[in-house]
Design a protein around this motif. Structure first.
Motif, PDB file in Angstrom:
ATOM      1  N   ASP A   1      43.401  46.691  38.407  1.00 21.73           N
ATOM      2  CA  ASP A   1      42.417  45.676  38.783  1.00 21.73           C
ATOM      3  C   ASP A   1      41.127  46.363  39.209  1.00 21.73           C
ATOM      4  O   ASP A   1      41.145  47.466  39.774  1.00 21.73           O
ATOM      5  CB  ASP A   1      42.946  44.732  39.866  1.00 21.73           C
ATOM      6  CG  ASP A   1      42.951  45.337  41.246  1.00 21.73           C
ATOM      7  OD1 ASP A   1      41.880  45.408  41.865  1.00 21.73           O
ATOM      8  OD2 ASP A   1      44.032  45.752  41.701  1.00 21.73           O
ATOM      9  N   SER A   2      40.004  45.693  38.905  1.00 23.14           N
ATOM     10  CA  SER A   2      38.690  46.297  39.108  1.00 23.14           C
ATOM     11  C   SER A   2      38.324  46.427  40.579  1.00 23.14           C
ATOM     12  O   SER A   2      37.482  47.256  40.934  1.00 23.14           O
ATOM     13  CB  SER A   2      37.625  45.464  38.385  1.00 23.14           C
ATOM     14  OG  SER A   2      37.613  44.118  38.860  1.00 23.14           O
ATOM     15  N   ALA A   3      38.942  45.634  41.458  1.00 20.34           N
ATOM     16  CA  ALA A   3      38.604  45.704  42.882  1.00 20.34           C
ATOM     17  C   ALA A   3      39.054  47.024  43.494  1.00 20.34           C
ATOM     18  O   ALA A   3      38.336  47.650  44.272  1.00 20.34           O
ATOM     19  CB  ALA A   3      39.219  44.533  43.631  1.00 20.34           C
ATOM     20  N   SER A   4      40.242  47.465  43.148  1.00 20.03           N
ATOM     21  CA  SER A   4      40.760  48.728  43.690  1.00 20.03           C
ATOM     22  C   SER A   4      40.492  49.899  42.761  1.00 20.03           C
ATOM     23  O   SER A   4      40.622  51.059  43.176  1.00 20.03           O
ATOM     24  CB  SER A   4      42.272  48.615  43.932  1.00 20.03           C
ATOM     25  OG  SER A   4      42.965  48.425  42.706  1.00 20.03           O
TER      26      SER A   4
ATOM     27  N   GLN B   1      40.522  34.309  37.704  1.00 18.02           N
ATOM     28  CA  GLN B   1      39.566  33.328  38.196  1.00 18.02           C
ATOM     29  C   GLN B   1      39.705  33.091  39.693  1.00 18.02           C
ATOM     30  O   GLN B   1      38.725  32.757  40.365  1.00 18.02           O
ATOM     31  CB  GLN B   1      39.767  31.994  37.448  1.00 18.02           C
ATOM     32  CG  GLN B   1      39.497  32.054  35.951  1.00 18.02           C
ATOM     33  CD  GLN B   1      38.019  32.066  35.625  1.00 18.02           C
ATOM     34  OE1 GLN B   1      37.173  31.939  36.508  1.00 18.02           O
ATOM     35  NE2 GLN B   1      37.691  32.218  34.356  1.00 18.02           N
ATOM     36  N   ILE B   2      40.905  33.262  40.235  1.00 23.76           N
ATOM     37  CA  ILE B   2      41.130  33.026  41.666  1.00 23.76           C
ATOM     38  C   ILE B   2      40.688  34.242  42.482  1.00 23.76           C
ATOM     39  O   ILE B   2      39.963  34.123  43.470  1.00 23.76           O
ATOM     40  CB  ILE B   2      42.610  32.702  41.929  1.00 23.76           C
ATOM     41  CG1 ILE B   2      42.995  31.407  41.194  1.00 23.76           C
ATOM     42  CG2 ILE B   2      42.872  32.571  43.430  1.00 23.76           C
ATOM     43  CD1 ILE B   2      44.462  31.049  41.321  1.00 23.76           C
ATOM     44  N   GLY B   3      41.123  35.406  42.086  1.00 29.11           N
ATOM     45  CA  GLY B   3      40.792  36.617  42.838  1.00 29.11           C
ATOM     46  C   GLY B   3      39.428  37.189  42.511  1.00 29.11           C
ATOM     47  O   GLY B   3      38.910  38.022  43.260  1.00 29.11           O
ATOM     48  N   GLY B   4      38.837  36.772  41.380  1.00 31.38           N
ATOM     49  CA  GLY B   4      37.519  37.264  41.006  1.00 31.38           C
ATOM     50  C   GLY B   4      37.506  38.720  40.576  1.00 31.38           C
ATOM     51  O   GLY B   4      36.506  39.416  40.753  1.00 31.38           O
ATOM     52  N   VAL B   5      38.616  39.201  39.991  1.00 32.14           N
ATOM     53  CA  VAL B   5      38.692  40.590  39.543  1.00 32.14           C
ATOM     54  C   VAL B   5      39.140  40.634  38.084  1.00 32.14           C
ATOM     55  O   VAL B   5      39.761  39.695  37.575  1.00 32.14           O
ATOM     56  CB  VAL B   5      39.671  41.420  40.402  1.00 32.14           C
ATOM     57  CG1 VAL B   5      39.202  41.488  41.845  1.00 32.14           C
ATOM     58  CG2 VAL B   5      41.090  40.852  40.326  1.00 32.14           C
ATOM     59  N   TYR B   6      38.819  41.732  37.430  1.00 29.58           N
ATOM     60  CA  TYR B   6      39.254  41.964  36.054  1.00 29.58           C
ATOM     61  C   TYR B   6      40.524  42.800  36.069  1.00 29.58           C
ATOM     62  O   TYR B   6      40.671  43.726  36.876  1.00 29.58           O
ATOM     63  CB  TYR B   6      38.156  42.668  35.263  1.00 29.58           C
ATOM     64  CG  TYR B   6      36.923  41.806  35.074  1.00 29.58           C
ATOM     65  CD1 TYR B   6      36.777  41.010  33.949  1.00 29.58           C
ATOM     66  CD2 TYR B   6      35.934  41.770  36.055  1.00 29.58           C
ATOM     67  CE1 TYR B   6      35.654  40.197  33.789  1.00 29.58           C
ATOM     68  CE2 TYR B   6      34.811  40.963  35.901  1.00 29.58           C
ATOM     69  CZ  TYR B   6      34.684  40.182  34.770  1.00 29.58           C
ATOM     70  OH  TYR B   6      33.581  39.372  34.620  1.00 29.58           O
ATOM     71  N   LYS B   7      41.432  42.474  35.159  1.00 25.93           N
ATOM     72  CA  LYS B   7      42.728  43.151  35.136  1.00 25.93           C
ATOM     73  C   LYS B   7      43.050  43.653  33.738  1.00 25.93           C
ATOM     74  O   LYS B   7      42.716  43.017  32.737  1.00 25.93           O
ATOM     75  CB  LYS B   7      43.844  42.202  35.607  1.00 25.93           C
ATOM     76  CG  LYS B   7      43.716  41.748  37.052  1.00 25.93           C
ATOM     77  CD  LYS B   7      44.852  40.832  37.461  1.00 25.93           C
ATOM     78  CE  LYS B   7      44.711  40.390  38.924  1.00 25.93           C
ATOM     79  NZ  LYS B   7      45.833  39.482  39.326  1.00 25.93           N
ATOM     80  N   VAL B   8      43.704  44.819  33.704  1.00 24.98           N
ATOM     81  CA  VAL B   8      44.227  45.390  32.470  1.00 24.98           C
ATOM     82  C   VAL B   8      45.719  45.592  32.673  1.00 24.98           C
ATOM     83  O   VAL B   8      46.140  46.122  33.703  1.00 24.98           O
ATOM     84  CB  VAL B   8      43.564  46.731  32.122  1.00 24.98           C
ATOM     85  CG1 VAL B   8      44.129  47.288  30.813  1.00 24.98           C
ATOM     86  CG2 VAL B   8      42.048  46.577  32.012  1.00 24.98           C
TER      87      VAL B   8
END
Length: 415
Positions: free
Chosen positions: A227-230, A202-209
């Motif tokens: 993470d979806s950002a990288s 919620q803070i970084g705005g990315v999805y993580k596995v």
């Protein structure tokens, strides 16, 4: 029967009730008279009213309306509209079931893995065509992963499906899949996955596995994080015990992924392992000193806003008469003294717990491979004409969203 009212914003200072049937009539008139709302000379419906109405519509209708014109497509696909639709209170919930239709022979590949869509109020009713998971033949799936194929999530209408090194993200409503970059391991490694988790920062705005692995030869546990950002994996430092015999399916609860963990089967000292999705830090939730875990592998679930565990003795893979299912609940999150045995259910056909439905029904798979549900209060019991191979079925309730995987994953890869 009087039609319901829909409240829409005409401007900042005026609210007016509009009959829903009238709204749909006006929308149809707009569709008939213009190919672009922007270039209309005499718009039948103001843009701000149109947006407020579209926000309230189910996703299936919005997907059809995207075909009206380029303007409508751009509007419905815009990040602002997608976000507002996600936060709308009138989202449509769907019971998503992962299963393998063949109940007799074990799967030899992922081709038979399918997702089916059901009405949570009437699970026997299908609400969308079945969706097969696109696992191509050139993707090597270790045999031990064929039985370890649960649905992780959901988060904002997205789910994660992992088979060892092969990981997908999926938006079931949009019928989108994305194959994540492969995990890289050194040659001749003997590592095997202990557990996966999927969540939204919620803070970084990315999805993580997250994947927790155990290297047997080195007696070592490590963690890989995507993470979806990288759109990449990295190994992170984590204070995870070096010896974990087993982990349950990860449950997202209060901004963290939770697993029921056992460090040593002989000592039988369980705890709940938690991973904070925003800080990337681990912590433990312990049980009170007098806690004596029942036999069997538990599943973590959420019931009535509390963390819960469902225990069933799976040591005997045959139908057992008068077999008790114990449900433990942590009444105050983080306080180990608040763990208590909340329910005991006795049902002979029970095989594998899946999820709680509306805090009243426990959905499970029977020994026949059939989807069923029983009430945790009283004697309610239902069986549904939904079948799958034993222990290869999983289920979640997700809320449909317009979030496209193409918009959240950098340098994405189509399946």
């Amino acid at each position: 029967m009087q039609s319901p009212l829909i409240i829409v914003h005409l401007n900042q200072n005026l609210l007016r009730p509009i009959n829903s049937s009238d709204v749909m009539y006006k929308i149809k008139q707009v569709i008939r008279t213009s190919d672009s709302l922007i270039t209309m000379k005499e718009p039948r419906l103001p843009m701000d009213v149109l947006i407020e109405v579209l926000i309230l519509l189910p996703l299936k209708s919005l997907l059809k309306f995207r075909c009206v014109s380029k303007t409508w497509r751009d509007l419905i696909s815009s990040p602002l509209f997608v976000d507002r639709h996600l936060k709308c209170d009138r989202k449509h919930s769907v019971l998503l079931v992962k299963r393998i239709p063949n109940q007799v022979l074990p799967p030899q590949s992922g081709e038979s893995q399918m997702l089916s869509f059901h009405d949570p109020d009437f699970p026997e009713l299908s609400v969308s065509p079945d969706l097969y998971i696109p696992i191509s033949k050139d993707l090597h799936i270790p045999s031990y992963n064929l039985s370890n194929f649960p649905i992780h999530g959901p988060c904002n209408g997205l789910v994660c499906i992992a088979l060892g090194e092969i990981v997908f993200l999926c938006n079931p409503a949009l019928r989108e899949f994305k194959l994540l970059p492969p995990l890289k391991f050194p040659e001749n490694n003997t590592a095997y996955p202990l557990g996966f988790g999927f969540g939204f920062d919620q803070i970084g705005g990315v999805y993580k596995v997250i994947r927790i692995s155990y290297e047997h030869d080195l007696n070592y546990t490590w963690v890989d994080l995507y993470d979806s950002a990288s759109n990449s994996w990295e190994q992170i430092e984590a204070n995870v015990p070096d010896i974990i015999e087993s982990l349950s399916v990860g449950l997202v609860f209060k901004g963290a992924i939770h697993w029921y963990a056992i460090t040593d089967y002989l000592d039988d000292h369980p705890f709940v392992l938690c991973f904070d999705i925003s800080s990337d830090e681990f912590q433990h939730l312990d049980f009170h000193d007098n806690f004596s875990p029942p036999k069997g592998d538990p599943e973590l679930m959420e019931i009535d806003g509390c963390l819960a565990m469902v225990f069933r003795d799976f040591s005997i893979y045959s139908e057992v008469t008068n077999n008790d299912i114990e449900i433990w609940v942590m009444k105050e999150y983080g306080k180990k003294e608040s763990w208590m045995k909340h329910f005991v259910i006795c049902i002979s056909s029970f095989f594998w717990p899946l999820l709680f439905l509306k805090n009243e029904w426990l959905v499970f798979q029977t020994f026949k491979g059939q989807l069923a549900a029983c009430t945790i209060h009283g004697n309610g019991f239902k069986e549904f004409e939904i079948y799958g191979s034993l222990r290869l079925m999983s289920a979640v309730i997700y809320e449909e969203s317009l979030i496209s995987l193409k918009d959240i994953i950098s340098n994405d890869r189509d399946c």
